[in-house]
Design a protein around this motif. Sequence first.
Motif, short mmCIF file in Angstrom:
data_model
loop_
_atom_site.label_atom_id
_atom_site.label_comp_id
_atom_site.label_asym_id
_atom_site.label_seq_id
_atom_site.Cartn_x
_atom_site.Cartn_y
_atom_site.Cartn_z
N PHE A 24 -5.73 -49.44 9.56
CA PHE A 24 -5.98 -50.88 9.48
C PHE A 24 -4.99 -51.67 10.34
N GLU A 25 -3.70 -51.33 10.24
CA GLU A 25 -2.67 -52.08 10.97
C GLU A 25 -2.86 -51.95 12.48
N LEU B 201 -4.11 -62.25 5.11
CA LEU B 201 -4.04 -60.81 4.85
C LEU B 201 -3.42 -60.52 3.49
N LYS B 202 -2.41 -61.28 3.12
CA LYS B 202 -1.79 -61.09 1.81
C LYS B 202 -2.76 -61.45 0.69
N SER C 280 -3.29 -57.13 1.34
CA SER C 280 -2.35 -56.35 2.18
C SER C 280 -0.93 -56.51 1.64
N ASN C 281 -0.17 -55.42 1.64
CA ASN C 281 1.22 -55.51 1.20
C ASN C 281 2.13 -55.88 2.37
N SER D 121 2.61 -53.18 5.18
CA SER D 121 1.43 -53.04 6.03
C SER D 121 1.42 -54.11 7.11
N ILE D 122 1.75 -55.34 6.74
CA ILE D 122 1.76 -56.44 7.72
C ILE D 122 2.94 -56.27 8.68
#
Length: 413
Positions: free
Chosen positions: A3-4, A312-313, A317-318, A321-322
């Motif tokens: 994903f990233e 994203l958060k 998303s954690n 990950s970001i």
Amino acid sequence: MKFELFIAKRLIGAKDYKSSISAPIIKIAITAIALGVVMMLIAVATGIGLQEKIRDKIAAFNGHIVIHHLDNNNSNTSERPILLAQPFYPSFTSVTGVSHIQAVAKKYGVIRTEDDFEGIVFKGVGEDYRWDYMEEYLVSGRLPNFNDSIKYSKEIMLSTYTAARLNFKLNDQVVVYFMGDNAQRKPRLIAFDVVGFYNSGFEEFDKNYILGDLAQIQRLNKWDKNQVGSFEVFVNDFTEIDQVTGEIYQTIDSFLDATSIKQSYASIFEWLSMFDFNIILIIGVIILVSGINMVTALLVLILERTPMIGTLKALGSNDWSIRKLFLYNAAYLIGKGLFWGNLIGIGLLLVQKYTKIIPLPQETYYVAEVPIFINVWIIILINIGTLLLCLLMLLIPSVVVTKISPSRAMRFE
């Protein structure tokens, strides 16, 4: 695809990314990394190149290690003979790391002309002499020819320094006066034929040495064919010269000594060792500057993408990950800088290596042009090291992502 990595690729390929507020800062960061890589490549290639070039010049006249009599305090003359029949000659099999060994002898002499004179050291060499070092410094003519068909060869190799000072040309006869065994004996003179001129750029050697037949010194000193002045040893890996010197000393007879060129020319090698510190310092400063530029670029990217981070958060998303998303983005920018830096840096090094367009003052650096040493593994190490260190520095500013809350970030959309 992760994903990233997927989001990072979309960000890199986005059109608005290239025309955003952060675009100039990113270009500056990429340029800084590219210039940094160019400077690191040049520093390493020229620093190591100069060390190797000077080291080879000293070895051309002395070998890497000299085996001589313990009581021979003056390395420029062979006062006492050593038997040629030694366990380590002609192959030094008892010590690993030795590539070649050759027998030589030296004797003081004076070149006399109608108008002038010059003191010299006549270095006698035999058929086992390693000419590949001297061949590089051959300016004109050819190398002397010594073989069994000629009992005492009169061919010599003269430096351009001595030739210019005493006005000698190729195929001229050079009369050399040698002192006798004691004060009562008259000097002996021998007329030699100049067949080649060399120029090593090392004035300490060029103004002193003449290369000729070992048999001439054996005749002058009344030695037989089984007696020589010293042995010159060459090693495979110069970094192991201290260890090999110690092993050779333990192997040879007790009346002999082994001295490396690092011991004989300590001041020169201490000066050369300073290049290692300078190279490390330059690389450290450049990586630090490049890292700071990337930190700035990453912070701008994070602030510019604050609404996206909030979204994203909110979607689950954690923080890590970001953070990885932006680190992937930064790695792409660093890679782009490395690509252009390598392209320009290696290109400049190859131009200098094959054209020698940048000169150096020979009287200061012992070389006439900037020497270049190119090693693929060193280049790879510089690139990997730069990438990893810059990414490590970027871990700290990427913590900013954890401070951004979804509710506040999404208000800026």
